[in-house]
Design an enzyme around this catalytic site. Sequence first.
Site, short mmCIF file in Angstrom:
data_model
loop_
_atom_site.label_atom_id
_atom_site.label_comp_id
_atom_site.label_asym_id
_atom_site.label_seq_id
_atom_site.Cartn_x
_atom_site.Cartn_y
_atom_site.Cartn_z
N CYS A 99 -22.53 70.73 1.40
CA CYS A 99 -22.59 71.80 0.40
C CYS A 99 -21.31 71.80 -0.43
O CYS A 99 -21.36 71.86 -1.66
CB CYS A 99 -22.80 73.15 1.09
SG CYS A 99 -22.99 74.53 -0.07
N CYS A 100 -20.14 71.72 0.23
CA CYS A 100 -18.86 71.67 -0.50
C CYS A 100 -18.80 70.45 -1.41
O CYS A 100 -18.24 70.50 -2.50
CB CYS A 100 -17.68 71.63 0.47
SG CYS A 100 -17.25 73.20 1.24
N CYS A 121 -15.81 80.71 -1.40
CA CYS A 121 -17.15 81.21 -1.64
C CYS A 121 -17.42 82.44 -0.76
O CYS A 121 -16.92 82.54 0.35
CB CYS A 121 -18.18 80.13 -1.31
SG CYS A 121 -18.14 78.74 -2.47
N CYS A 152 -18.67 82.06 2.86
CA CYS A 152 -17.78 81.26 3.71
C CYS A 152 -16.37 81.86 3.82
O CYS A 152 -15.44 81.18 4.23
CB CYS A 152 -17.71 79.84 3.18
SG CYS A 152 -19.34 79.06 3.11
N CYS A 168 -12.18 71.85 2.32
CA CYS A 168 -13.46 71.71 1.63
C CYS A 168 -13.63 70.34 1.00
O CYS A 168 -14.69 70.03 0.47
CB CYS A 168 -13.62 72.79 0.59
SG CYS A 168 -12.55 72.54 -0.81
S1 ADX Z 1 -9.67 75.09 -0.52
O1 ADX Z 1 -9.60 73.61 -0.49
O2 ADX Z 1 -9.43 75.68 0.77
O3 ADX Z 1 -10.88 75.59 -1.18
P1 ADX Z 1 -7.71 76.86 -1.51
O4 ADX Z 1 -8.68 77.98 -1.62
O5 ADX Z 1 -6.67 76.93 -0.45
O6 ADX Z 1 -8.49 75.46 -1.45
O7 ADX Z 1 -7.04 76.65 -2.93
C1 ADX Z 1 -6.02 75.70 -3.10
C2 ADX Z 1 -6.02 75.25 -4.55
O8 ADX Z 1 -7.17 74.47 -4.79
C3 ADX Z 1 -6.08 76.37 -5.56
O9 ADX Z 1 -4.80 76.89 -5.81
C4 ADX Z 1 -6.69 75.66 -6.75
O10 ADX Z 1 -5.69 74.92 -7.42
C5 ADX Z 1 -7.65 74.68 -6.10
N1 ADX Z 1 -9.01 75.24 -6.00
C6 ADX Z 1 -9.63 75.73 -4.92
N2 ADX Z 1 -10.86 76.17 -5.18
C7 ADX Z 1 -11.06 75.96 -6.51
C8 ADX Z 1 -12.13 76.20 -7.44
N3 ADX Z 1 -13.27 76.78 -7.04
N4 ADX Z 1 -11.94 75.84 -8.74
C9 ADX Z 1 -10.80 75.25 -9.14
N5 ADX Z 1 -9.77 75.01 -8.32
C10 ADX Z 1 -9.88 75.35 -7.03
FE1 SF4 Z 2 -20.97 75.75 0.03
FE2 SF4 Z 2 -19.50 77.45 1.53
FE3 SF4 Z 2 -18.46 75.10 0.62
FE4 SF4 Z 2 -18.96 77.18 -1.02
S1 SF4 Z 2 -17.44 77.10 0.64
S2 SF4 Z 2 -19.41 75.07 -1.42
S3 SF4 Z 2 -20.92 78.00 -0.16
S4 SF4 Z 2 -20.15 75.40 2.11
#
Ligand code: ADX
Ligand code: SF4
Length: 221
Positions: free
Chosen positions: A103-104, A186, A189, A214
């Site tokens: 999904c990620c 999300c 999650c 992710c």
């Molecule tokens: S994650 O890998 O766990 O999702 P986290 O939420 O810690 O990342 O965010 C770390 C950095 O990843 C953020 O500061 C941003 O730069 C980038 N990032 C995470 N999610 C997104 C997103 N949905 N869109 C754009 N950049 C993102």
């Molecule tokens: Fe899918 Fe959850 Fe990953 Fe978002 S964080 S992309 S809903 S598995």
Amino acid sequence: MMEEKLRSTLERIAKHHAPACLASSFGLEDMVLIDMIARHGIAISVFTLDTGRLPEETYRLMQKVFGDTKIEVYFPNQDAVAEYVGENGPNAFYDSVELRKACCRIRKVEPLRRALAGKGAWITGIRRQQSPTRGDLVEAAYDEENGLHKFNPLLEWSEKEIWNYIRAHDVPYNALHDKGYPSIGCAPCTRAITKGEDIRAGRWWWEDTSAKECGLHLKKA
Ligand code: ADX
Ligand code: SF4
């Protein structure tokens, strides 16, 4: 002092790695970077990956930011989402780590590839203290996976320093931060954490700590 350093780092990236972009999930760190870029008119574009499953509070903040800053929004490939949901159901990410990662991959990693295509560098809001898996990261490195430079200019900032910046400049932030959510992804999650829990404990909370990334930042950057 820290702000000056951050400003010159961002200006240097904009100058030497054009076109540079900021990846924003509208977390606190990303809001600091967006504010810096807008305040000083630094030539760095901002994009976000809208997974389609973000919390309402994130959309509300995104709407607020839209007023002053241009945001490029990337969405998952429609056919890939339809196939995944058709085969596994809308909340299949709770069923296994494989289905969660799939999904990620569809909702974040593949759109990230598209967002980074043709860019000279990307910037993230990652901090070292966010997670044990982020302990060995560096501020600047070549991202082999995506084929461009990756910068984590807030890597050494503490949570307190981030909050100080947010307060000092009256930067808007996600309402969930005041409800026990230090780290927001999300909606299905992410949950709130309780006192004493790790700041990422609320992300994919049903999984082992070791699996909790992710795929956006998998490779040692
Ligand atoms: S994650 O890998 O766990 O999702 P986290 O939420 O810690 O990342 O965010 C770390 C950095 O990843 C953020 O500061 C941003 O730069 C980038 N990032 C995470 N999610 C997104 C997103 N949905 N869109 C754009 N950049 C993102
Ligand atoms: Fe899918 Fe959850 Fe990953 Fe978002 S964080 S992309 S809903 S598995």
